[in-house]
Design a protein around this motif. Sequence first.
Motif, PDB file in Angstrom:
ATOM      1  N   LEU A 151     -37.154 -42.295 -63.586  1.00 36.14           N
ATOM      2  CA  LEU A 151     -37.167 -43.752 -63.681  1.00 36.14           C
ATOM      3  C   LEU A 151     -36.633 -44.380 -62.392  1.00 36.14           C
ATOM      4  N   GLY A 152     -36.873 -45.697 -62.258  1.00 38.04           N
ATOM      5  CA  GLY A 152     -36.298 -46.467 -61.173  1.00 38.04           C
ATOM      6  C   GLY A 152     -37.004 -46.281 -59.849  1.00 38.04           C
ATOM      7  N   SER A 153     -36.418 -46.889 -58.820  1.00 37.67           N
ATOM      8  CA  SER A 153     -37.012 -46.831 -57.483  1.00 37.67           C
ATOM      9  C   SER A 153     -35.925 -46.941 -56.438  1.00 37.67           C
ATOM     10  N   ARG A 154     -36.238 -46.472 -55.235  1.00 38.02           N
ATOM     11  CA  ARG A 154     -35.293 -46.592 -54.128  1.00 38.02           C
ATOM     12  C   ARG A 154     -35.065 -48.064 -53.788  1.00 38.02           C
ATOM     13  N   THR A 155     -36.109 -48.874 -53.929  1.00 36.88           N
ATOM     14  CA  THR A 155     -35.998 -50.305 -53.622  1.00 36.88           C
ATOM     15  C   THR A 155     -34.916 -50.966 -54.454  1.00 36.88           C
ATOM     16  N   ASN A 156     -34.830 -50.578 -55.729  1.00 37.17           N
ATOM     17  CA  ASN A 156     -33.854 -51.181 -56.636  1.00 37.17           C
ATOM     18  C   ASN A 156     -32.560 -50.369 -56.750  1.00 37.17           C
ATOM     19  N   SER A 157     -32.393 -49.368 -55.897  1.00 37.51           N
ATOM     20  CA  SER A 157     -31.183 -48.534 -55.869  1.00 37.51           C
ATOM     21  C   SER A 157     -30.879 -47.892 -57.220  1.00 37.51           C
ATOM     22  N   ASN A 158     -31.942 -47.542 -57.974  1.00 34.71           N
ATOM     23  CA  ASN A 158     -31.720 -46.933 -59.296  1.00 34.71           C
ATOM     24  C   ASN A 158     -32.692 -45.783 -59.573  1.00 34.71           C
ATOM     25  N   GLU A 159     -33.044 -45.034 -58.541  1.00 30.42           N
ATOM     26  CA  GLU A 159     -33.923 -43.890 -58.713  1.00 30.42           C
ATOM     27  C   GLU A 159     -33.123 -42.774 -59.399  1.00 30.42           C
ATOM     28  N   ARG A 160     -33.587 -42.322 -60.556  1.00 28.53           N
ATOM     29  CA  ARG A 160     -32.796 -41.404 -61.366  1.00 28.53           C
ATOM     30  C   ARG A 160     -33.694 -40.585 -62.279  1.00 28.53           C
ATOM     31  N   THR A 161     -33.148 -39.482 -62.780  1.00 28.00           N
ATOM     32  CA  THR A 161     -33.846 -38.660 -63.760  1.00 28.00           C
ATOM     33  C   THR A 161     -32.977 -38.520 -64.999  1.00 28.00           C
ATOM     34  N   LEU A 183     -28.487 -39.491 -60.728  1.00 26.33           N
ATOM     35  CA  LEU A 183     -28.964 -40.465 -59.759  1.00 26.33           C
ATOM     36  C   LEU A 183     -29.285 -39.782 -58.437  1.00 26.33           C
ATOM     37  N   LYS A 184     -30.367 -40.214 -57.815  1.00 23.95           N
ATOM     38  CA  LYS A 184     -30.725 -39.687 -56.506  1.00 23.95           C
ATOM     39  C   LYS A 184     -29.765 -40.222 -55.442  1.00 23.95           C
ATOM     40  N   ASP A 185     -29.624 -39.481 -54.347  1.00 26.77           N
ATOM     41  CA  ASP A 185     -28.801 -39.951 -53.233  1.00 26.77           C
ATOM     42  C   ASP A 185     -29.284 -41.329 -52.788  1.00 26.77           C
ATOM     43  N   GLY A 186     -28.348 -42.240 -52.601  1.00 27.40           N
ATOM     44  CA  GLY A 186     -28.695 -43.587 -52.186  1.00 27.40           C
ATOM     45  C   GLY A 186     -28.906 -44.550 -53.337  1.00 27.40           C
ATOM     46  N   SER A 187     -28.935 -44.038 -54.571  1.00 22.78           N
ATOM     47  CA  SER A 187     -29.069 -44.897 -55.753  1.00 22.78           C
ATOM     48  C   SER A 187     -27.717 -45.009 -56.444  1.00 22.78           C
ATOM     49  N   MET A 188     -27.380 -46.219 -56.861  1.00 17.42           N
ATOM     50  CA  MET A 188     -26.066 -46.472 -57.457  1.00 17.42           C
ATOM     51  C   MET A 188     -26.116 -47.133 -58.830  1.00 17.42           C
ATOM     52  N   TRP A 189     -27.257 -47.733 -59.182  1.00 15.83           N
ATOM     53  CA  TRP A 189     -27.345 -48.462 -60.451  1.00 15.83           C
ATOM     54  C   TRP A 189     -27.881 -47.564 -61.567  1.00 15.83           C
ATOM     55  N   ASN A 190     -27.351 -47.732 -62.771  1.00 19.29           N
ATOM     56  CA  ASN A 190     -27.946 -47.106 -63.956  1.00 19.29           C
ATOM     57  C   ASN A 190     -28.217 -48.157 -65.024  1.00 19.29           C
ATOM     58  N   THR A 191     -29.274 -47.933 -65.796  1.00 15.73           N
ATOM     59  CA  THR A 191     -29.591 -48.754 -66.971  1.00 15.73           C
ATOM     60  C   THR A 191     -29.590 -50.246 -66.658  1.00 15.73           C
ATOM     61  N   MET A 192     -30.330 -50.618 -65.657  1.00 19.31           N
ATOM     62  CA  MET A 192     -30.472 -52.031 -65.297  1.00 19.31           C
ATOM     63  C   MET A 192     -31.921 -52.286 -64.928  1.00 19.31           C
ATOM     64  N   PRO A 193     -32.653 -53.201 -65.617  1.00 14.68           N
ATOM     65  CA  PRO A 193     -32.159 -54.125 -66.629  1.00 14.68           C
ATOM     66  C   PRO A 193     -31.527 -53.397 -67.821  1.00 14.68           C
ATOM     67  N   CYS A 194     -30.518 -54.037 -68.391  1.00 16.85           N
ATOM     68  CA  CYS A 194     -29.729 -53.392 -69.435  1.00 16.85           C
ATOM     69  C   CYS A 194     -30.267 -53.732 -70.821  1.00 16.85           C
TER      70      CYS A 194
END
Length: 277
Positions: A151-161, A183-194
């Motif tokens: 899920l997520g993307s590098r653009t939104n800083s939430n690329e994760r598995t 979370l992938k390196d460089g990604s910091m957000w989880n579950t957003m939108p929440c």
Amino acid sequence: MEIRYASHPNEVKAFDTTRLRDEFLIERLLQADKLVLSYSHVDRFIIGGVVPVRETVKLEADPKTIGAATFLERREIGIINVGGAGTVTVDGETYAMASKDCLYVGRGAKDVVFASEGASSPAKYYLNSTPAHQTYPTVKAAISEASPNHLGSRTNSNERTIYRYIHTGGIQSCQLVMGMTLLKDGSMWNTMPCHTHNRRSEVYFYFDMPEDGVVFHLMGEPDETRHLAVRGEQAVISPSWSIHSGVGTSSYTFIWGMAGENQVFEDMDAVAMKDLK
């Protein structure tokens, strides 16, 4: 075993930082050669940690607190190793536990013993337990056997598995649902939108963080948000009325566990970004 009582959202609006942390944050779960347990009245969750260093540690609980002679008499448990190699022995059968391996133990098991292969790099076992009405078999799964969802993307800083271990399409249980998000390196957000899910509660356990790393865990009603500053190897209890999301000072990993009315992972009430306050 410490006891945490449920809090009404109207009360939480008035909590200061200390009270918020006392009610929802579990700070010292992983302690050497100790079984640390926290009993929450939110869906009768038990959150725990075990780090066997010099000796083995047995799964036990005060019979008065849980109303049973043995821990799993009327409960089930999910165990994920977040440390070095070790073993978990269930009623005489031993399961090798590498890092990020998951073990589900069903209702009725009597003896559960935790061990590490070596004291220099001990196993660290994180536990989620919920009441159970029937018995499902004990099953182990490595992260390679879990169900992944990217899920997520590098653009939104939430690329994760997201890896699902205990769920309707994987390890079977009565009500416990459990998995892990990397979370992938460089990604910091989880579950957003929440989101919220008024039919289930959830617990987050953050780890794989630098020593000075912090995750700002967002909680509260969507229009009354609060935050907790969470360090590595700490857990947050999220009641059903609360959002549960976070952003870190670097990438991290977290384990999520859910319990309540159903086991459907996708059962959630999305919160629009414009409605957050």
